[in-house]
Design an enzyme around this catalytic site. Structure first.
Site, PDB file in Angstrom:
ATOM      1  N   ASP A  30       1.005  -1.305  -0.138  1.00 56.93           N
ATOM      2  CA  ASP A  30       0.177  -0.083  -0.019  1.00 56.93           C
ATOM      3  C   ASP A  30       0.903   1.376  -0.065  1.00 56.93           C
ATOM      4  O   ASP A  30       1.982   0.980   0.800  1.00 56.93           O
ATOM      5  CB  ASP A  30      -0.845  -0.106   1.183  1.00 56.93           C
ATOM      6  CG  ASP A  30      -2.083   0.790   1.091  1.00 56.93           C
ATOM      7  OD1 ASP A  30      -3.264   0.624   0.914  1.00 56.93           O
ATOM      8  OD2 ASP A  30      -1.769   2.178   1.033  1.00 56.93           O
ATOM      9  N   ILE A  31       0.562   2.113  -0.857  1.00 55.12           N
ATOM     10  CA  ILE A  31       1.584   3.421  -1.081  1.00 55.12           C
ATOM     11  C   ILE A  31       1.292   4.312   0.373  1.00 55.12           C
ATOM     12  O   ILE A  31       2.288   4.972   0.635  1.00 55.12           O
ATOM     13  CB  ILE A  31       0.887   4.241  -2.221  1.00 55.12           C
ATOM     14  CG1 ILE A  31       1.919   5.148  -2.657  1.00 55.12           C
ATOM     15  CG2 ILE A  31      -0.174   5.030  -1.787  1.00 55.12           C
ATOM     16  CD1 ILE A  31       1.799   5.799  -4.082  1.00 55.12           C
ATOM     17  N   ASN A  85     -13.028  -2.941   2.463  1.00 51.48           N
ATOM     18  CA  ASN A  85     -14.088  -1.892   2.417  1.00 51.48           C
ATOM     19  C   ASN A  85     -15.037  -2.018   1.185  1.00 51.48           C
ATOM     20  O   ASN A  85     -14.672  -2.298   0.015  1.00 51.48           O
ATOM     21  CB  ASN A  85     -13.385  -0.458   2.238  1.00 51.48           C
ATOM     22  CG  ASN A  85     -12.306  -0.230   3.611  1.00 51.48           C
ATOM     23  OD1 ASN A  85     -13.091  -0.687   4.715  1.00 51.48           O
ATOM     24  ND2 ASN A  85     -11.220   0.462   3.099  1.00 51.48           N
ATOM     25  N   GLY A  91     -15.378   3.962   2.896  1.00 49.93           N
ATOM     26  CA  GLY A  91     -13.999   4.317   2.862  1.00 49.93           C
ATOM     27  C   GLY A  91     -13.513   3.695   1.710  1.00 49.93           C
ATOM     28  O   GLY A  91     -12.349   3.841   1.435  1.00 49.93           O
ATOM     29  N   GLN A  92     -14.328   2.840   0.804  1.00 53.57           N
ATOM     30  CA  GLN A  92     -13.625   2.293  -0.475  1.00 53.57           C
ATOM     31  C   GLN A  92     -13.414   3.545  -1.428  1.00 53.57           C
ATOM     32  O   GLN A  92     -14.297   4.224  -1.754  1.00 53.57           O
ATOM     33  CB  GLN A  92     -14.459   1.369  -1.092  1.00 53.57           C
ATOM     34  CG  GLN A  92     -13.986   0.791  -2.302  1.00 53.57           C
ATOM     35  CD  GLN A  92     -14.899  -0.469  -3.073  1.00 53.57           C
ATOM     36  OE1 GLN A  92     -15.800  -0.707  -2.560  1.00 53.57           O
ATOM     37  NE2 GLN A  92     -14.148  -1.096  -3.818  1.00 53.57           N
ATOM     38  N   HIS A  98     -10.199  -5.380  -3.534  1.00 58.23           N
ATOM     39  CA  HIS A  98      -8.761  -5.627  -3.058  1.00 58.23           C
ATOM     40  C   HIS A  98      -8.884  -6.031  -1.364  1.00 58.23           C
ATOM     41  O   HIS A  98      -9.970  -5.323  -0.835  1.00 58.23           O
ATOM     42  CB  HIS A  98      -7.861  -4.268  -3.203  1.00 58.23           C
ATOM     43  CG  HIS A  98      -8.316  -3.081  -2.708  1.00 58.23           C
ATOM     44  ND1 HIS A  98      -9.301  -2.563  -3.390  1.00 58.23           N
ATOM     45  CD2 HIS A  98      -8.174  -2.347  -1.790  1.00 58.23           C
ATOM     46  CE1 HIS A  98      -9.828  -1.282  -2.709  1.00 58.23           C
ATOM     47  NE2 HIS A  98      -9.180  -1.219  -1.468  1.00 58.23           N
ATOM     48  N   LEU A  99      -8.072  -6.860  -0.973  1.00 57.76           N
ATOM     49  CA  LEU A  99      -8.144  -7.109   0.255  1.00 57.76           C
ATOM     50  C   LEU A  99      -6.960  -6.553   0.927  1.00 57.76           C
ATOM     51  O   LEU A  99      -6.046  -6.822   0.500  1.00 57.76           O
ATOM     52  CB  LEU A  99      -8.112  -8.863   0.340  1.00 57.76           C
ATOM     53  CG  LEU A  99      -7.769  -9.487   1.789  1.00 57.76           C
ATOM     54  CD1 LEU A  99      -9.033  -9.040   2.467  1.00 57.76           C
ATOM     55  CD2 LEU A  99      -7.609 -11.269   1.634  1.00 57.76           C
ATOM     56  N   HIS A 100      -7.245  -5.794   1.935  1.00 54.89           N
ATOM     57  CA  HIS A 100      -5.909  -5.180   2.736  1.00 54.89           C
ATOM     58  C   HIS A 100      -5.435  -6.190   3.954  1.00 54.89           C
ATOM     59  O   HIS A 100      -6.329  -6.818   4.560  1.00 54.89           O
ATOM     60  CB  HIS A 100      -6.738  -3.915   3.557  1.00 54.89           C
ATOM     61  CG  HIS A 100      -7.075  -2.760   2.966  1.00 54.89           C
ATOM     62  ND1 HIS A 100      -6.037  -1.771   2.790  1.00 54.89           N
ATOM     63  CD2 HIS A 100      -8.062  -2.576   2.381  1.00 54.89           C
ATOM     64  CE1 HIS A 100      -6.961  -0.819   2.068  1.00 54.89           C
ATOM     65  NE2 HIS A 100      -8.024  -1.362   1.754  1.00 54.89           N
TER      66      HIS A 100
HETATM   67  P1  5GP Z   1      -9.808   1.451  -0.165  1.00 55.95           P
HETATM   68  O1  5GP Z   1     -10.027   2.566   0.761  1.00 55.95           O
HETATM   69  O2  5GP Z   1     -10.384   1.629  -1.518  1.00 55.95           O
HETATM   70  O3  5GP Z   1     -10.188   0.029   0.467  1.00 55.95           O
HETATM   71  O4  5GP Z   1      -8.252   1.334  -0.317  1.00 55.95           O
HETATM   72  C1  5GP Z   1      -7.402   1.737  -1.303  1.00 55.95           C
HETATM   73  C2  5GP Z   1      -5.957   1.615  -0.856  1.00 55.95           C
HETATM   74  O5  5GP Z   1      -4.998   1.894  -2.132  1.00 55.95           O
HETATM   75  C3  5GP Z   1      -5.559   2.778   0.064  1.00 55.95           C
HETATM   76  O6  5GP Z   1      -5.050   2.069   1.409  1.00 55.95           O
HETATM   77  C4  5GP Z   1      -4.529   3.391  -0.629  1.00 55.95           C
HETATM   78  O7  5GP Z   1      -3.449   3.917   0.313  1.00 55.95           O
HETATM   79  C5  5GP Z   1      -4.040   2.604  -1.585  1.00 55.95           C
HETATM   80  N1  5GP Z   1      -3.532   3.008  -2.869  1.00 55.95           N
HETATM   81  C6  5GP Z   1      -4.153   4.340  -3.766  1.00 55.95           C
HETATM   82  N2  5GP Z   1      -3.458   4.531  -4.357  1.00 55.95           N
HETATM   83  C7  5GP Z   1      -2.203   3.554  -4.672  1.00 55.95           C
HETATM   84  C8  5GP Z   1      -1.393   3.604  -5.495  1.00 55.95           C
HETATM   85  O8  5GP Z   1      -1.227   4.432  -6.481  1.00 55.95           O
HETATM   86  N3  5GP Z   1      -0.456   2.631  -5.372  1.00 55.95           N
HETATM   87  C9  5GP Z   1      -0.451   1.884  -4.263  1.00 55.95           C
HETATM   88  N4  5GP Z   1       0.606   0.819  -4.094  1.00 55.95           N
HETATM   89  N5  5GP Z   1      -1.524   1.895  -3.435  1.00 55.95           N
HETATM   90  C10 5GP Z   1      -2.492   2.875  -3.568  1.00 55.95           C
END
Ligand code: 5GP
Ligand code: ZN
Length: 104
Positions: A30-31, A85, A91-92, A98-100
Site C-alpha cells: 500500500d502506498i 471496504n 471508505g472504499q 482488494h483485500l487489505h
Molecule cells: P480502499 O480505501 O479503496 O479500501 O483502499 C485503497 C488503498 O489503496 C488505500 O489504502 C491507498 O493507500 C492505496 N492506494 C491508492 N493509490 C495507490 C497507488 O497508486 N499505489 C499503491 N500501491 N497503493 C495505492
C-alpha cells in the site's frame, strides 16, 4: 478496465512494489501504509467491489485470503487484520476489489 488504477498496476503500466503474483492475483505494498505490513491483494479479474461479485467469484476471493495468510507468514506477522471496504460510505476509494492485509 481502462481507467482503473489497480488494473494499470496489474498491467505494470503504473509502478508499485509487487510482492506476489500468480495466475489469479497480484499483491503489492500500500502506498500509504497504516500498519508495519500493509499489502493489497488484488484479483486480476476486474470486479468493482464485493457488492459486485458474480457467480463463481467466491473462488477468487477464497484464493485472496489464502495468499494473504501466506504473505502474513512470510512477513512474520504475529497477528493481522484482513479487510474489504465495500462502498464509498465504508471508505472504499478504489473500485477494483482488494483485500487489505495489515499485520503487526
Ligand atoms: P480502499 O480505501 O479503496 O479500501 O483502499 C485503497 C488503498 O489503496 C488505500 O489504502 C491507498 O493507500 C492505496 N492506494 C491508492 N493509490 C495507490 C497507488 O497508486 N499505489 C499503491 N500501491 N497503493 C495505492
Ligand atoms: Zn480494475
Amino acid at each position: 478496465m481502462q481507467d482503473c488504477l489497480f488494473c494499470k498496476i496489474l498491467n505494470k503500466e503504473i509502478n508499485s512494489e509487487i510482492v506476489h503474483e500468480d495466475d489469479t492475483c497480484v499483491a503489492f505494498k500500500d502506498i500509504n501504509p497504516k500498519a508495519r505490513v500493509h499489502l493489497l491483494i488484488v484479483p486480476k479479474k476486474h470486479i468493482d467491489s464485493i457488492a459486485h461479485m458474480e457467480e463463481g467469484d467466491e473462488k477468487i476471493m477464497g484464493h485472496l485470503i489464502n495468499v494473504a495468510k501466506k504473505l502474513a507468514e512470510q512477513n512474520d506477522c504475529k497477528g493481522y487484520q484482513l479487510l474489504f471496504n465495500v462502498g464509498r460510505e465504508a471508505g472504499q476509494i478504489i473500485f477494483h476489489v482488494h483485500l487489505h492485509l495489515m499485520g503487526k
